[in-house]
Design a protein around this motif. Structure first.
Motif, PDB file in Angstrom:
ATOM      1  N   ASN A 143       0.808  -1.365   0.077  1.00  0.00           N
ATOM      2  CA  ASN A 143      -0.131   0.075   0.040  1.00  0.00           C
ATOM      3  C   ASN A 143       0.925   1.166   0.125  1.00  0.00           C
ATOM      4  N   TRP A 144       1.975   1.231   0.654  1.00  0.00           N
ATOM      5  CA  TRP A 144       2.724   2.372   0.956  1.00  0.00           C
ATOM      6  C   TRP A 144       3.414   2.632  -0.492  1.00  0.00           C
ATOM      7  N   ALA A 145       3.740   1.682  -1.105  1.00  0.00           N
ATOM      8  CA  ALA A 145       4.790   1.799  -2.440  1.00  0.00           C
ATOM      9  C   ALA A 145       3.729   2.155  -3.334  1.00  0.00           C
ATOM     10  N   GLU A 146       2.492   1.765  -3.462  1.00  0.00           N
ATOM     11  CA  GLU A 146       1.454   2.186  -4.513  1.00  0.00           C
ATOM     12  C   GLU A 146       1.219   3.553  -4.257  1.00  0.00           C
ATOM     13  N   ARG A 156      10.293   1.852  -4.131  1.00  0.00           N
ATOM     14  CA  ARG A 156       9.745   1.536  -2.740  1.00  0.00           C
ATOM     15  C   ARG A 156       9.493  -0.001  -2.607  1.00  0.00           C
ATOM     16  N   TRP A 157       8.743  -0.535  -3.569  1.00  0.00           N
ATOM     17  CA  TRP A 157       8.588  -1.952  -3.550  1.00  0.00           C
ATOM     18  C   TRP A 157       9.631  -3.093  -3.712  1.00  0.00           C
ATOM     19  N   HIS A 158      10.490  -2.513  -4.430  1.00  0.00           N
ATOM     20  CA  HIS A 158      11.808  -3.309  -4.614  1.00  0.00           C
ATOM     21  C   HIS A 158      12.602  -3.240  -3.253  1.00  0.00           C
ATOM     22  N   ARG A 159      12.772  -2.076  -2.649  1.00  0.00           N
ATOM     23  CA  ARG A 159      13.490  -2.030  -1.213  1.00  0.00           C
ATOM     24  C   ARG A 159      12.830  -2.710  -0.496  1.00  0.00           C
ATOM     25  N   ALA A 160      11.298  -2.897  -0.166  1.00  0.00           N
ATOM     26  CA  ALA A 160      10.538  -3.568   0.646  1.00  0.00           C
ATOM     27  C   ALA A 160      10.751  -5.156   0.738  1.00  0.00           C
ATOM     28  N   ALA A 161      10.769  -5.612  -0.700  1.00  0.00           N
ATOM     29  CA  ALA A 161      10.825  -6.742  -1.226  1.00  0.00           C
ATOM     30  C   ALA A 161      12.273  -7.358  -0.527  1.00  0.00           C
ATOM     31  N   ASP A 173      18.935 -12.203   7.656  1.00  0.00           N
ATOM     32  CA  ASP A 173      18.703 -11.841   9.332  1.00  0.00           C
ATOM     33  C   ASP A 173      19.356 -10.591   9.768  1.00  0.00           C
ATOM     34  N   GLU A 174      20.492 -10.227   8.920  1.00  0.00           N
ATOM     35  CA  GLU A 174      21.174  -8.929   9.118  1.00  0.00           C
ATOM     36  C   GLU A 174      20.318  -7.886   9.185  1.00  0.00           C
ATOM     37  N   LEU A 175      19.675  -7.602   8.390  1.00  0.00           N
ATOM     38  CA  LEU A 175      19.124  -6.359   7.827  1.00  0.00           C
ATOM     39  C   LEU A 175      18.208  -5.811   8.834  1.00  0.00           C
ATOM     40  N   VAL A 176      18.147  -6.069  10.023  1.00  0.00           N
ATOM     41  CA  VAL A 176      17.352  -5.489  11.117  1.00  0.00           C
ATOM     42  C   VAL A 176      17.158  -4.042  11.146  1.00  0.00           C
ATOM     43  N   LEU A 177      18.405  -3.380  11.008  1.00  0.00           N
ATOM     44  CA  LEU A 177      18.012  -2.046  10.873  1.00  0.00           C
ATOM     45  C   LEU A 177      17.232  -1.232   9.691  1.00  0.00           C
ATOM     46  N   GLN A 178      17.804  -1.875   8.565  1.00  0.00           N
ATOM     47  CA  GLN A 178      16.968  -1.602   7.270  1.00  0.00           C
ATOM     48  C   GLN A 178      15.608  -1.650   7.494  1.00  0.00           C
ATOM     49  N   ARG A 179      15.222  -2.947   8.023  1.00  0.00           N
ATOM     50  CA  ARG A 179      13.812  -3.007   8.141  1.00  0.00           C
ATOM     51  C   ARG A 179      13.211  -2.384   8.941  1.00  0.00           C
ATOM     52  N   TYR A 180      13.562  -2.005  10.192  1.00  0.00           N
ATOM     53  CA  TYR A 180      13.058  -0.955  11.126  1.00  0.00           C
ATOM     54  C   TYR A 180      12.796   0.397  10.440  1.00  0.00           C
TER      55      TYR A 180
ATOM     56  N   MET B 300      22.568  -2.966  -4.865  1.00  0.00           N
ATOM     57  CA  MET B 300      21.474  -3.308  -4.392  1.00  0.00           C
ATOM     58  C   MET B 300      21.493  -4.954  -3.854  1.00  0.00           C
ATOM     59  N   GLU B 301      22.040  -5.602  -4.889  1.00  0.00           N
ATOM     60  CA  GLU B 301      22.276  -7.050  -4.515  1.00  0.00           C
ATOM     61  C   GLU B 301      23.050  -7.188  -3.216  1.00  0.00           C
ATOM     62  N   ARG B 302      24.261  -6.565  -3.037  1.00  0.00           N
ATOM     63  CA  ARG B 302      25.121  -6.845  -2.211  1.00  0.00           C
ATOM     64  C   ARG B 302      24.567  -6.328  -0.752  1.00  0.00           C
TER      65      ARG B 302
END
Lengths: 314, 314
Positions: A143-146, A156-161, A173-180, B300-302
Motif C-alpha cells: 500500500n505504501w509503495a503504491e 519502494r516495493w523493491h526495497r521492501a521486497a 537476518d542481518e538487515l534488522v536496522l534497514q527493516r525497522y 543493491m544485490e550486495r
DNA sequence: TCCTATTATGCTCATGTCGAGTATAATAGA
DNA sequence: TCTATTATACTCGACATGAGCATAATAGGA
C-alpha cells in the motif's frame, strides 16, 4: 580551522550514553530495559566519568542493578527529528552493545528483560516466517509503495521486497536496522506517528519504545547478528559449561533462524572454539551430551583473524 | 533515571566532528589533511548543522575545498588523557571515514594529501616487510617487554609478536589500530611523549599528528582494510573506467600487501562486480588491457550480503 | 624483421569449505 | 522390549581458494 573553535556555549551539546545489553534466557533473546520495557538504560555523560565506557557502566548498574561485562561501541546518533529551539542543547546519543550471561539475567526481577521479538515480531524466523509478515506487513508495505509517485513506486516495493524477503527473495537476518527504518519511513511503526501513546498495544508491528530507543535496539541486534558469524562472541552469553545443542540454540535465538545441526557442530569443532570437559549431562533428554567449555586461547589467536584477499606468496 | 537528567551545564560537552578521507593517488594511499599534514580536517558540531554527517561535510569542504562523497561513521572517542579541569568542557570526537576518487585528489594542491605510510611506515608490506620493523621496532619492543615486571614480560612480548608478525608469525594487515596503540603504550610514538615538538622528523616511527588524530587515522585505515574484503567499497576510489590491474593496485595500496594476480581477477569476475565496457587501453605497457566499469547493480544485490552460519533447510 | 620485455588472460590441480542428508549410538520412560 | 528423543559420525557433490603453468598481445629496440 576557519571559524571560532572557542569553548563558547554555542557548541555545547548534551551527550547521552545508552546501552543495548543482550542475553539469552530460556531460549529467548532478551534485552535489558527500564520503565517496564519502554526504554533502554541510559544517562548523561558527566564530568565525573573517567571514560565513555565507565560512564555507561555506572548508569546501567545504577538503573538496573546489573554489572556489565563485555561491551563494545555501537553507533553515535544525533537525535532524529527533534530539532531543538535556539536555547536548548542538542542531544547526541552514544550507544553501546553489551552481552550478559543467562544467570545474571535470572537473578533479577524478570521485568527488567524484554524479549527482542516483542519489539520486532517480524524478526523471528525460527519456527517459520512470522505470520505478521504475510498478514500485516506485506499488504501495508504494498500500500505504501503504491501510494506514491510513479517514479518511486517501483523503487519502494523493491526495497521492501529486498528487506523482507518478499517475492521469493531470501530472508537476510542481518538487515534488522534497514527493516525497522523502512517501516518507520512507511509510517508503520508507532514511533513514526505523533498520535496517542499506545505503548503497550501488542501488535504485529511490535512494542514501541521511548524516543529512538527501538532504532538503537535494532542497531544492536543487527550488529550482534553480523558479529556472531565471524567472532566468537556467543560465548559471552553462555554459562561456563554447555552442550553443543545449547550453544546452537543460543545462536539460533540471536540469528532468528534455525541452523543445520551436524554442520554447526562441524564448524565449531574445526575452528577449535571449544574443548571437551570430559563430563556429560543427561538433563537434555535422550542420549547424554558432552559438556564443553570455551577455549580461552582463541581469544588471542582470533585477534589474528582471517583475510579474504588472494594474497600473493611470500 | 535516578539522577538529574536536566539540561544544566554540568552535562554540557563539546562535540567535534573529524574526518579520515582516503584516496589512492599514483599507487599510494593518501589521506586528506590540514596544517601541512599535521591534522585531520575537523570542527565542532554546531546548532546550525542538520545532522552529524552534514556538519562534517561542511567542515571538510570549508577547510580543504573537497566535497565529500561516500562517508560512514567510524568511532566516537573521548579525549584520551586530557582530563579537563572543573570548568572546562569535555571533548568528544565523532569520527567518519570518507572515500574520494583520485581525480578529486589531483585537482587540488598536493599538500593537502598525506601518504598513509608516512604516518605508519611499518604498515606497507608491498615491496617487502618494511626495514623499520626489524631495525627499529623489534629491538625497542623487546626492550619495552624486558623492562617490566616478570609477570608482564611474557605477555608484552607475546602481544608485540602477534601484532607485528614477529617470531615467524604471519602479518595481519587489519591490526593497524592495535599496532599503533601498542607503540603508544610502549612510549615509542611521538604522541606518547611530552617532549619537544619534533613533528617533522621523518623516522621509522612515522610522522606525528596533533592530539589523537593519528590514532583516528589508524582506526580509519583498519576499518577500510577490513571492509574492502567483504563490501565493494574500493570502487568509491576508482575512476569510472579502469583495468583490472589498476583495481588490483588500488586494493594493494590499501591493504599494504601484494595480491595474486590471476586469483584476484577470478575473484572479481566470479562475483560479477564489474562489467566489460568493450574498450581497451594500451597505456598500461604490454598487451592492451580491457577497460571495466563497476556494475552498479551489485550495490543493491550486495545489500543482501552473505551469512556464515550453516543455515537449516527451508 | 625478429627478439625481448612487459602486461593481459586462460586453465589446471590439489585442497578446503559448505549445504544436505544418511546412519548409528545412548539415554529415559512406557 | 519398544519408542521417542537427543547425540554424534560419516559421506557426497558443488563450489571456493591457493599456487602455478601456459599463451596472447603490445611496444621498442637490435
Amino acid at each position: 580551522m576557519k571559524q571560532s573553535h572557542g569553548k563558547d556555549e554555542r557548541h555545547a551539546v548534551k551527550v547521552e550514553l545508552i546501552a543495548v545489553v543482550a542475553a539469552v534466557a530460556g531460549g529467548q533473546p532478551v534485552v535489558l530495559t527500564i520503565g517496564q520495557g519502554s526504554a533502554l538504560p541510559s544517562g548523561p555523560f558527566e564530568l565525573g566519568h573517567r571514560s565513555l565506557q565507565a560512564g555507561l557502566r555506572e548508569w546501567v548498574e545504577q538503573q538496573t542493578g546489573h554489572p556489565l561485562g563485555y561491551i563494545e561501541q555501537l553507533y553515535t546518533f544525533a537525535d532524529r527529528d527533534r530539532i531543538s529551539d535556539e536555547h536548548a542543547l542538542r542531544a547526541i546519543s552514544i550507544s553501546y552493545l553489551g552481552l550478559a550471561r543467562e544467570d545474571s539475567a535470572e537473578g533479577r526481577p524478570r521485568r527488567d528483560w524484554g524479549s527482542w521479538y516483542g519489539y520486532f515480531p517480524w524478526e523471528d524466523h525460527r519456527a517459520a516466517p512470522p505470520p505478521a509478515i504475510a498478514e500485516t506487513l506485506t499488504p501495508r508495505l504494498k500500500n505504501w509503495a503504491e501510494n506514491s509517485g510513479t517514479a518511486s513506486r517501483e523503487e519502494r516495493w523493491h526495497r521492501a521486497a529486498l528487506a523482507f524477503g518478499l517475492d521469493g527473495r531470501p530472508w537476510n537476518d542481518e538487515l534488522v536496522l534497514q527493516r525497522y527504518e523502512l517501516l518507520y519511513e512507511a509510517g508503520l511503526v508507532a514511533e513514526a506517528l505523533r498520535g496517542p501513546d499506545n505503548a503497550h498495544e501488542p501488535s504485529a508491528l511490535g512494542r514501541k519504545m521511548v524516543a529512538d530507543h527501538r532504532r538503537i535496539l535494532a542497531t544492536g541486534i543487527a550488529r550482534l547478528r553480523t558479529k556472531i558469524k565471524y567472532r566468537p562472541v556467543v560465548f559471552e552469553l553462555m554459562p561456563p559449561f554447555f552442550t553443543l545443542l545449547q550453544l546452537q540454540r543460543t545462536v539460533e535465538a540471536l540469528a532468528g533462524r534455525l541452523v543445520h545441526k551436524q554442520n554447526f557442530r562441524r564448524l565449531i569443532e574445526q575452528q577449535e572454539l571449544v574443548e571437551d570437559t570430559g563430563e556429560t549431562t543427561t538433563e537434555t533428554g535422550g542420549r547424554p551430551a558432552k559438556l564443553f567449555r570455551f577455549r580461552p586461547a582463541v581469544l588471542m589467536e582470533r585477534t589474528v583473524a582471517g583475510t579474504k584477499l588472494p594474497i600473493a606468496k611470500a
